[in-house]
Design a protein around this motif. Structure first.
Motif, PDB file in Angstrom:
ATOM      1  N   THR A  72       3.400   0.868  15.043  1.00  0.00           N
ATOM      2  CA  THR A  72       4.766   0.805  14.523  1.00  0.00           C
ATOM      3  C   THR A  72       5.504  -0.239  15.363  1.00  0.00           C
ATOM      4  O   THR A  72       5.026  -0.653  16.415  1.00  0.00           O
ATOM      5  CB  THR A  72       5.496   2.157  14.655  1.00  0.00           C
ATOM      6  OG1 THR A  72       5.540   2.518  16.029  1.00  0.00           O
ATOM      7  CG2 THR A  72       4.797   3.245  13.865  1.00  0.00           C
ATOM      8  N   HIS A  73       6.668  -0.634  14.876  1.00  0.00           N
ATOM      9  CA  HIS A  73       7.502  -1.555  15.655  1.00  0.00           C
ATOM     10  C   HIS A  73       8.956  -1.271  15.364  1.00  0.00           C
ATOM     11  O   HIS A  73       9.297  -0.753  14.313  1.00  0.00           O
ATOM     12  CB  HIS A  73       7.146  -3.021  15.379  1.00  0.00           C
ATOM     13  CG  HIS A  73       7.249  -3.431  13.960  1.00  0.00           C
ATOM     14  ND1 HIS A  73       8.442  -3.778  13.379  1.00  0.00           N
ATOM     15  CD2 HIS A  73       6.313  -3.540  12.990  1.00  0.00           C
ATOM     16  CE1 HIS A  73       8.231  -4.101  12.105  1.00  0.00           C
ATOM     17  NE2 HIS A  73       6.949  -3.957  11.844  1.00  0.00           N
ATOM     18  N   PRO A  99      11.914  -4.204   8.759  1.00  0.00           N
ATOM     19  CA  PRO A  99      10.740  -4.284   7.889  1.00  0.00           C
ATOM     20  C   PRO A  99      10.456  -5.696   7.376  1.00  0.00           C
ATOM     21  O   PRO A  99       9.330  -6.004   7.009  1.00  0.00           O
ATOM     22  CB  PRO A  99      11.103  -3.360   6.721  1.00  0.00           C
ATOM     23  CG  PRO A  99      12.151  -2.456   7.255  1.00  0.00           C
ATOM     24  CD  PRO A  99      12.889  -3.227   8.307  1.00  0.00           C
ATOM     25  N   VAL A 100      11.452  -6.562   7.392  1.00  0.00           N
ATOM     26  CA  VAL A 100      11.277  -7.949   6.965  1.00  0.00           C
ATOM     27  C   VAL A 100      10.315  -8.672   7.909  1.00  0.00           C
ATOM     28  O   VAL A 100       9.528  -9.513   7.493  1.00  0.00           O
ATOM     29  CB  VAL A 100      12.653  -8.671   6.927  1.00  0.00           C
ATOM     30  CG1 VAL A 100      12.490 -10.129   6.589  1.00  0.00           C
ATOM     31  CG2 VAL A 100      13.585  -7.976   5.968  1.00  0.00           C
ATOM     32  N   VAL A 103       4.730  -9.530  12.619  1.00  0.00           N
ATOM     33  CA  VAL A 103       4.083  -8.651  13.595  1.00  0.00           C
ATOM     34  C   VAL A 103       2.591  -8.554  13.283  1.00  0.00           C
ATOM     35  O   VAL A 103       1.748  -8.635  14.184  1.00  0.00           O
ATOM     36  CB  VAL A 103       4.749  -7.259  13.600  1.00  0.00           C
ATOM     37  CG1 VAL A 103       3.962  -6.278  14.453  1.00  0.00           C
ATOM     38  CG2 VAL A 103       6.187  -7.355  14.083  1.00  0.00           C
ATOM     39  N   GLN A 104       2.256  -8.407  12.000  1.00  0.00           N
ATOM     40  CA  GLN A 104       0.849  -8.329  11.600  1.00  0.00           C
ATOM     41  C   GLN A 104       0.109  -9.618  11.965  1.00  0.00           C
ATOM     42  O   GLN A 104      -1.012  -9.576  12.465  1.00  0.00           O
ATOM     43  CB  GLN A 104       0.737  -8.051  10.088  1.00  0.00           C
ATOM     44  CG  GLN A 104      -0.679  -7.873   9.599  1.00  0.00           C
ATOM     45  CD  GLN A 104      -1.327  -6.600  10.102  1.00  0.00           C
ATOM     46  OE1 GLN A 104      -0.716  -5.554  10.137  1.00  0.00           O
ATOM     47  NE2 GLN A 104      -2.586  -6.686  10.505  1.00  0.00           N
ATOM     48  N   GLN A 105       0.744 -10.769  11.750  1.00  0.00           N
ATOM     49  CA  GLN A 105       0.123 -12.045  12.119  1.00  0.00           C
ATOM     50  C   GLN A 105      -0.076 -12.150  13.624  1.00  0.00           C
ATOM     51  O   GLN A 105      -1.100 -12.651  14.092  1.00  0.00           O
ATOM     52  CB  GLN A 105       0.982 -13.212  11.626  1.00  0.00           C
ATOM     53  CG  GLN A 105       0.960 -13.391  10.135  1.00  0.00           C
ATOM     54  CD  GLN A 105       1.968 -14.439   9.675  1.00  0.00           C
ATOM     55  OE1 GLN A 105       2.734 -14.976  10.467  1.00  0.00           O
ATOM     56  NE2 GLN A 105       1.958 -14.726   8.379  1.00  0.00           N
ATOM     57  N   GLY A 106       0.895 -11.675  14.395  1.00  0.00           N
ATOM     58  CA  GLY A 106       0.771 -11.684  15.848  1.00  0.00           C
ATOM     59  C   GLY A 106      -0.373 -10.804  16.329  1.00  0.00           C
ATOM     60  O   GLY A 106      -1.139 -11.184  17.220  1.00  0.00           O
ATOM     61  N   ASP A 130       1.543   1.920  10.504  1.00  0.00           N
ATOM     62  CA  ASP A 130       1.674   3.372  10.429  1.00  0.00           C
ATOM     63  C   ASP A 130       3.030   3.689   9.810  1.00  0.00           C
ATOM     64  O   ASP A 130       4.065   3.578  10.461  1.00  0.00           O
ATOM     65  CB  ASP A 130       1.560   3.978  11.826  1.00  0.00           C
ATOM     66  CG  ASP A 130       1.531   5.496  11.810  1.00  0.00           C
ATOM     67  OD1 ASP A 130       1.487   6.077  10.706  1.00  0.00           O
ATOM     68  OD2 ASP A 130       1.535   6.090  12.897  1.00  0.00           O
ATOM     69  N   SER A 131       3.023   4.077   8.562  1.00  0.00           N
ATOM     70  CA  SER A 131       4.272   4.321   7.838  1.00  0.00           C
ATOM     71  C   SER A 131       4.713   5.778   7.907  1.00  0.00           C
ATOM     72  O   SER A 131       5.687   6.155   7.271  1.00  0.00           O
ATOM     73  CB  SER A 131       4.112   3.891   6.386  1.00  0.00           C
ATOM     74  OG  SER A 131       3.084   4.647   5.777  1.00  0.00           O
ATOM     75  N   PHE A 132       4.034   6.602   8.684  1.00  0.00           N
ATOM     76  CA  PHE A 132       4.343   8.028   8.735  1.00  0.00           C
ATOM     77  C   PHE A 132       5.782   8.291   9.158  1.00  0.00           C
ATOM     78  O   PHE A 132       6.498   9.051   8.508  1.00  0.00           O
ATOM     79  CB  PHE A 132       3.378   8.749   9.693  1.00  0.00           C
ATOM     80  CG  PHE A 132       3.691  10.204   9.863  1.00  0.00           C
ATOM     81  CD1 PHE A 132       3.382  11.105   8.861  1.00  0.00           C
ATOM     82  CD2 PHE A 132       4.302  10.665  11.015  1.00  0.00           C
ATOM     83  CE1 PHE A 132       3.683  12.445   9.002  1.00  0.00           C
ATOM     84  CE2 PHE A 132       4.602  12.003  11.163  1.00  0.00           C
ATOM     85  CZ  PHE A 132       4.291  12.901  10.162  1.00  0.00           C
TER      86      PHE A 132
END
Length: 113
Positions: A55-56, A60-61, A66-69, A98-100
């Motif tokens: 998570t971060h 959300p934009v 973050v995924q690329q990093g 993790d969208s929980f």
């Protein structure tokens, strides 16, 4: 991916989660990964693939940044993980949002009346 449920797998998941968290905080210098938290790890049955749940605290934009990093740091993190945990075969790291927490905040459970 079928999840492993053995004691060894559960112990290894905890070790991987702990060490990846330390690597993110202490060694990764990428500004895209500043507020990233490792929230869990799931290993497959033969312990070759680790799904790292994260998570971060950013909007959300910025999720794709973050995924690329994380994808860019994957090799370095796997190498450091192998040095710290001393495994013969370090599992492949796959980062999964993790969208929980987000789901529980936005979709609270409906109370029975």
């Amino acid at each position: 991916m079928r999840k492993a449920y053995s004691r060894r797998a559960i112990r290894l998941e905890e070790m991987i989660m702990h060490e990846l968290g330390r690597i993110l905080v202490q060694e990764i210098q990428d500004p895209r990964l500043e507020l990233v938290t490792v929230s869990g790890v799931r290993l497959n049955t033969d312990l070759t693939v680790a799904e790292v749940l994260y998570t971060h605290g950013q909007s959300p934009v910025r999720h794709s940044e973050v995924q690329q990093g994380l994808d860019a740091a994957r090799g370095y993190m796997r190498t450091m993980l192998g040095k710290r945990i001393k495994l013969r075969h370090v599992p492949e790291l796959r980062f999964v949002w993790d969208s929980f927490l987000e789901e529980t905040i936005h979709d609270p459970p409906i109370a029975d009346t």
